[in-house]
Design an enzyme around this catalytic site. Structure first.
Site, PDB file in Angstrom:
ATOM      1  N   ASP A 185       0.824  -1.215   0.000  1.00 18.69           N
ATOM      2  CA  ASP A 185       0.000   0.000   0.000  1.00 18.69           C
ATOM      3  C   ASP A 185       0.857   1.263   0.000  1.00 18.69           C
ATOM      4  O   ASP A 185       0.407   2.315  -0.456  1.00 18.69           O
ATOM      5  CB  ASP A 185      -0.904   0.040   1.245  1.00 18.69           C
ATOM      6  CG  ASP A 185      -1.877  -1.122   1.296  1.00 18.69           C
ATOM      7  OD1 ASP A 185      -1.871  -1.949   0.375  1.00 18.69           O
ATOM      8  OD2 ASP A 185      -2.647  -1.201   2.276  1.00 18.69           O
ATOM      9  N   ASP A 235      -2.568   5.675  -3.032  1.00 19.77           N
ATOM     10  CA  ASP A 235      -1.956   4.571  -2.308  1.00 19.77           C
ATOM     11  C   ASP A 235      -1.206   3.752  -3.351  1.00 19.77           C
ATOM     12  O   ASP A 235      -1.689   3.591  -4.485  1.00 19.77           O
ATOM     13  CB  ASP A 235      -3.017   3.689  -1.636  1.00 19.77           C
ATOM     14  CG  ASP A 235      -3.525   4.253  -0.307  1.00 19.77           C
ATOM     15  OD1 ASP A 235      -3.261   5.429   0.004  1.00 19.77           O
ATOM     16  OD2 ASP A 235      -4.208   3.492   0.422  1.00 19.77           O
ATOM     17  N   HIS A 244      -7.608  -0.039  -3.681  1.00 19.62           N
ATOM     18  CA  HIS A 244      -6.511  -0.933  -4.074  1.00 19.62           C
ATOM     19  C   HIS A 244      -6.954  -1.889  -5.181  1.00 19.62           C
ATOM     20  O   HIS A 244      -7.952  -2.570  -5.064  1.00 19.62           O
ATOM     21  CB  HIS A 244      -5.943  -1.693  -2.874  1.00 19.62           C
ATOM     22  CG  HIS A 244      -5.502  -0.750  -1.790  1.00 19.62           C
ATOM     23  ND1 HIS A 244      -5.328  -1.135  -0.491  1.00 19.62           N
ATOM     24  CD2 HIS A 244      -5.210   0.581  -1.829  1.00 19.62           C
ATOM     25  CE1 HIS A 244      -4.936  -0.094   0.225  1.00 19.62           C
ATOM     26  NE2 HIS A 244      -4.867   0.965  -0.565  1.00 19.62           N
ATOM     27  N   ASP A 248      -5.565  -4.629  -6.249  1.00 22.50           N
ATOM     28  CA  ASP A 248      -5.044  -5.992  -6.292  1.00 22.50           C
ATOM     29  C   ASP A 248      -5.973  -7.099  -5.778  1.00 22.50           C
ATOM     30  O   ASP A 248      -5.541  -8.237  -5.597  1.00 22.50           O
ATOM     31  CB  ASP A 248      -3.644  -6.071  -5.662  1.00 22.50           C
ATOM     32  CG  ASP A 248      -3.570  -5.488  -4.264  1.00 22.50           C
ATOM     33  OD1 ASP A 248      -4.590  -4.985  -3.760  1.00 22.50           O
ATOM     34  OD2 ASP A 248      -2.470  -5.543  -3.676  1.00 22.50           O
ATOM     35  N   SER A 270     -12.542  -7.487   1.305  1.00 22.27           N
ATOM     36  CA  SER A 270     -13.623  -8.376   0.899  1.00 22.27           C
ATOM     37  C   SER A 270     -13.094  -9.802   0.752  1.00 22.27           C
ATOM     38  O   SER A 270     -11.897 -10.065   0.884  1.00 22.27           O
ATOM     39  CB  SER A 270     -14.174  -7.906  -0.449  1.00 22.27           C
ATOM     40  OG  SER A 270     -13.249  -8.210  -1.474  1.00 22.27           O
ATOM     41  N   CYS A 306      -0.762  -7.862  -1.130  1.00 20.14           N
ATOM     42  CA  CYS A 306      -0.737  -6.712  -0.208  1.00 20.14           C
ATOM     43  C   CYS A 306       0.414  -6.785   0.795  1.00 20.14           C
ATOM     44  O   CYS A 306       1.037  -5.770   1.102  1.00 20.14           O
ATOM     45  CB  CYS A 306      -2.013  -6.667   0.629  1.00 20.14           C
ATOM     46  SG  CYS A 306      -3.526  -6.555  -0.298  1.00 20.14           S
TER      47      CYS A 306
HETATM   48  O1  DAV Z   1     -11.574  -6.334  -2.206  1.00 17.90           O
HETATM   49  O2  DAV Z   1     -11.601  -5.409  -0.281  1.00 17.90           O
HETATM   50  C1  DAV Z   1      -8.733  -5.253  -0.742  1.00 17.90           C
HETATM   51  C2  DAV Z   1      -7.397  -4.657  -1.032  1.00 17.90           C
HETATM   52  C3  DAV Z   1      -6.556  -4.618   0.175  1.00 17.90           C
HETATM   53  N1  DAV Z   1      -5.293  -3.953  -0.045  1.00 17.90           N
HETATM   54  C4  DAV Z   1     -11.079  -5.585  -1.375  1.00 17.90           C
HETATM   55  C5  DAV Z   1      -9.791  -4.880  -1.694  1.00 17.90           C
END
Ligand code: DAV
Length: 371
Positions: free
Chosen positions: A112, A200, A249, A251, A303, A355
């Site tokens: 990040d 980020d 983000h 990724d 998620s 991450c």
């Molecule tokens: O799908 O919640 C998470 C990314 C964490 N760096 C998500 C994105």
């Protein structure tokens, strides 16, 4: 010059060439930070985290560290050099002339904060107040690399002020509802305003000469323009994913595996007009497999799609979280050798296998994959 384990060299142009040297984060002292505008916008409305803050329970910190240490050993056994950050005291409040927050976050996801482009590592502006000083955890490593590698460029983007003017206040309401959120993200109305450049590092994917950047909660258009001016020899392309109600983000949404192949989260489809660029250059974009879990682990911001947050070790080898059976199966079908890595109990600390790492060195040079 070839890579050798005895000599620090910083160089990484993409997400897939052979990985030789990487940073893996730590869960020490990680805090659930107090409420603040950008962070609140990301906490899902039905999350167990709403209204909670403070140091994370010690047994969860210990468990996450156990997994991160085991991942580190797995990489080291394969001959990859792994460095670790130096956590600071995240219980310390932060006061600048412009804002105050009662605690900080942690240093589990270096991806990040640190953006490696060629011989440069760039510290991102960040967009959460609780993460303003996170770069300090990496400064001992940056200093070491700078002393050992005369070609290393250590850069930092201008620190943002993060006043209330950086955040749209309609995102501050308690219950916005998924429908409204989806409408807003489709309209590219995100929690961050265009007050000043914000990004980020985890919103950026490196494709050699192209940098693909997600416009969303944590990266605004001025942040993308800042990257464009900072990397004048690159093409910087903005993308956005309207199906994501909490877009931070890139990724867990868009995952390149090797030249010509990208996994896209089927719930966060890249819009057709943005797909053309990839199609025209013979990149195939396939739907990622479904996550193996219906819900994220407790006290987690991310998620279930951390299933696709994988770390590519080379053109044929990829680390996938060990419980993500469907994602592992898909990788094998796509011709990759899968290394299962247990990490789910560390997800709550800021993410998955991509991450929790940041590139220092990969083989290969800066190539143009979109000629
Ligand atoms: O799908 O919640 C998470 C990314 C964490 N760096 C998500 C994105």
């Amino acid at each position: 010059m070839n890579w050798s384990p005895d000599k620090t060299q910083v160089k990484s142009w993409n997400e897939w060439d052979t990985l030789r040297h990487v940073i893996v984060g730590k869960a020490d002292d990680c805090h659930i930070p107090p409420e603040e505008p950008a962070l609140d916008a990301k906490v899902p409305e039905d999350s167990d985290m709403r209204g909670q803050w403070g140091r994370r329970p010690q047994e969860t910190i210990d468990r996450a560290n156990e997994l991160l240490d085991t991942f580190t050993d797995t990489l080291r056994k394969r001959g990859i050099r792994v460095d670790r950050p130096t956590p600071t005291d995240f219980s310390k409040p932060v006061t600048t002339p412009d804002f105050h927050t009662d605690s900080q976050f942690g240093c589990m996801p270096p991806r990040d904060v640190l953006l490696t482009v060629g011989h440069e590592i760039l510290e991102a502006t960040m967009s959460y107040r609780c993460r303003w000083f996170e770069y300090l955890c990496y400064r001992p490593l940056m200093q070491q690399y700078w002393e050992e590698d005369p070609n290393f460029r250590h850069e930092a983007a201008p620190k943002p002020r993060l006043t209330d003017a950086d955040y749209h206040d309609d995102y501050l309401s308690e219950a916005i509802g998924i429908e409204k959120r989806l409408q807003w993200t489709a309209e590219k109305h995100f929690v961050t305003t265009e007050e000043e450049p914000l990004f980020d590092a985890a919103d950026v994917l490196r494709f050699g000469k192209d940098l693909i950047v997600q416009h969303g909660f944590t990266t605004n258009l001025k942040g993308i323009e800042w990257l464009r001016r900072h990397f004048p020899d690159h093409r910087v392309r903005a993308v956005n994913f309207p199906g994501d109600p909490y877009p931070i983000h890139i990724d867990a949404t868009f995952t390149p595996l090797r030249p010509g192949l990208i996994l896209n989260n089927p719930n966060r489809r890249l819009p057709d007009e943005q797909r053309d660029y990839f199609k025209k250059n013979d990149w195939e974009i396939v739907d990622a497999a479904q996550p193996a879990h219906n819900t994220p682990p407790p006290l987690c911001y991310s998620s279930t799609w951390l299933s696709m947050n994988v770390l590519v070790l080379d053109l044929k080898t990829v680390c996938v979280e060990a419980s993500e059976v469907y994602q592992m199966e898909q990788m094998e079908k796509l011709g990759m050798e899968v290394i299962p890595v247990e990490l789910r109990d560390a997800y709550a600390f800021g993410g998955g296998l991509h991450c929790c790492t940041a590139d220092v060195y990969r083989d290969g040079d800066c190539e143009d994959y979109f000629p």
